[in-house]
Design an enzyme around this catalytic site. Structure first.
Site, mmCIF file in Angstrom:
data_model
loop_
_atom_site.group_PDB
_atom_site.id
_atom_site.type_symbol
_atom_site.label_atom_id
_atom_site.label_comp_id
_atom_site.label_asym_id
_atom_site.label_seq_id
_atom_site.Cartn_x
_atom_site.Cartn_y
_atom_site.Cartn_z
ATOM 1 N N ASP A 245 0.823 -1.214 0.000
ATOM 2 C CA ASP A 245 0.000 0.000 0.000
ATOM 3 C C ASP A 245 0.851 1.256 0.000
ATOM 4 O O ASP A 245 0.405 2.316 -0.439
ATOM 5 C CB ASP A 245 -0.948 0.001 1.199
HETATM 6 O O1 MRU Z 1 -7.593 -3.011 3.010
HETATM 7 P P1 MRU Z 1 -7.352 -3.418 1.579
HETATM 8 O O2 MRU Z 1 -8.122 -4.624 1.165
HETATM 9 O O3 MRU Z 1 -7.510 -2.248 0.633
HETATM 10 O O4 MRU Z 1 -5.812 -3.820 1.554
HETATM 11 C C1 MRU Z 1 -5.251 -4.281 0.360
HETATM 12 C C2 MRU Z 1 -3.821 -4.628 0.469
HETATM 13 O O5 MRU Z 1 -3.210 -4.512 1.503
HETATM 14 C C3 MRU Z 1 -3.133 -5.036 -0.803
HETATM 15 O O6 MRU Z 1 -2.114 -5.953 -0.536
HETATM 16 C C4 MRU Z 1 -2.516 -3.786 -1.474
HETATM 17 O O7 MRU Z 1 -3.441 -2.751 -1.550
HETATM 18 C C5 MRU Z 1 -2.007 -4.092 -2.830
HETATM 19 S S1 MRU Z 1 -3.299 -4.412 -3.992
HETATM 20 C C6 MRU Z 1 -2.553 -4.634 -5.513
#
Ligand code: MRU
Length: 356
Positions: A245
């Site tokens: 993220d």
């Molecule tokens: O809380 P989320 O479902 O948005 O978290 C998603 C993640 O942590 C993913 O690993 C990250 O966003 C990469 S998605 C290509």
């Protein structure tokens, strides 16, 4: 048929409601930036790249219906809406990156003063629309570089991969980042098995990744988050590949809660740990992971699953949505659309690429 989290044509945006998967396939119309903000906050769309794309495309839908008297009015409107979209979820940097680039783009168009407001608006819309195809192209490169790197270190033999959370078609415009690497291995008949974690508390692994793996007919097993250590001890895992993220200047990486403990376990078992993400997930403005703002989600998301209570009402919870994996645990490397880098070389390599 490929899974499509985002359906778009000019003036119309629909997203697959990811809270209803895998039980129901329901598309939700996103008519404006308010609807996008709410869908992002509720996690009806989630995953760092998908959040940014849906945010920006919701703005194009809104722009499509509006008329602007002047270029300055258009510029101010776009800037304010982008700022607002960034506020929906704080940890993933992709929407903030898209906002910064979007503002730069609209300022350039408006300040040039060469176009009528309607023409300028159309130009802004087209720029944002380009994000969809660009994300797929970027993901395919991530997949290729990651697969090549892993196979090179495994004598080109089929591999078993462990992944966490959901990083596939549902988290992006298509193909995926970490899941894109897995997809590329599968395309080259070099994928032996995938272990995917449930990813409590929101079960993105069980609900979404497992769904994608079944859809793609990959040989895979769902494991509890707490099974990762036993899995690496009992089964051969050739590599862990996760998404991100936010990757900061020193290579520390924020990703879904639970990533950090998997990285520790991987190091203990000598399993290379990779982070796969586009350049847009890199944030050189933050020096180290301790300064990343980690979103804390509401307690009720831990205490019930699809409306069924699984914990007493009165128990307190601590529910961070992400954790930070220190660069030292990213032993395999960071897989980007430009190649695979060691965390400590990333900052230098990205700034070189920016100059090209
Ligand atoms: O809380 P989320 O479902 O948005 O978290 C998603 C993640 O942590 C993913 O690993 C990250 O966003 C990469 S998605 C290509």
């Amino acid at each position: 048929m490929t899974l499509q989290a985002i359906k778009y044509h000019r003036g119309q945006l629909d997203i697959l409601d990811q809270l209803l998967l895998p039980d129901a396939t329901h598309y939700l119309e996103i008519a404006d930036t308010d609807a996008a903000w709410k869908a992002i906050k509720k996690m009806q769309v989630r995953g760092a790249p998908a959040i940014a794309i849906v945010g920006c495309l919701s703005l194009t839908v809104e722009l499509n219906q509006k008329k602007f008297a002047t270029l300055q009015e258009l510029k101010q409107y776009v800037e304010e809406k982008l700022e607002y979209l960034v506020s929906a979820r704080p940890t993933a940097v992709n929407m903030a990156d898209a906002s910064a680039k979007g503002k730069q783009m609209v300022r350039k168009i408006a300040n040039a003063g060469e176009l009528e407001p309607e023409e300028a608006k159309l130009k802004v819309i087209k720029e944002f629309e380009g994000m969809l195809q660009k994300d797929i192209d970027v993901n395919k490169n991530i997949g290729r570089f990651g697969a090549e790197h892993i196979l090179f270190h495994n004598e080109e033999k089929p591999v078993n991969i462990l992944t966490h959370c959901n990083t596939g078609s549902l988290a992006t415009a298509g193909y995926g980042t970490a899941l894109g690497v897995i997809r590329c291995l599968q395309e080259h008949k070099k994928l032996s098995h995938v272990y995917c974690t449930e990813t409590r508390p929101y079960n993105q692994g069980a609900r979404l990744t497992a769904y994608e793996l079944v859809h793609e007919k990959m040989d895979a097993s769902l494991i509890c988050d707490s099974t990762a250590a036993a899995c690496m001890k009992e089964h051969k895992v050739h590599a862990v590949v996760v998404g991100a993220d936010r990757v900061v200047a020193n290579g520390d990486t924020a990703n879904k809660i639970g990533t950090y403990q998997i990285a520790i376990v991987a190091k203990h078992h000598n399993v290379p740990f990779y982070v796969a993400c586009p350049k847009t997930t890199f944030d050189p403005s933050i020096e180290s992971g301790k300064d990343i703002h980690i979103e804390v989600r509401p307690n009720h998301e831990m205490k019930s699953v699809k409306g069924v209570k699984i914990a007493p009402d009165d128990i307190n919870c601590w529910n961070p949505a992400f954790d930070v994996t220190p660069a030292s645990l990213i032993t395999g490397g960071i897989i980007t659309e430009f190649g695979v880098f060691k965390p400590e070389e990333l900052k230098q390599r990205i700034s070189e690429l920016d100059q090209d």
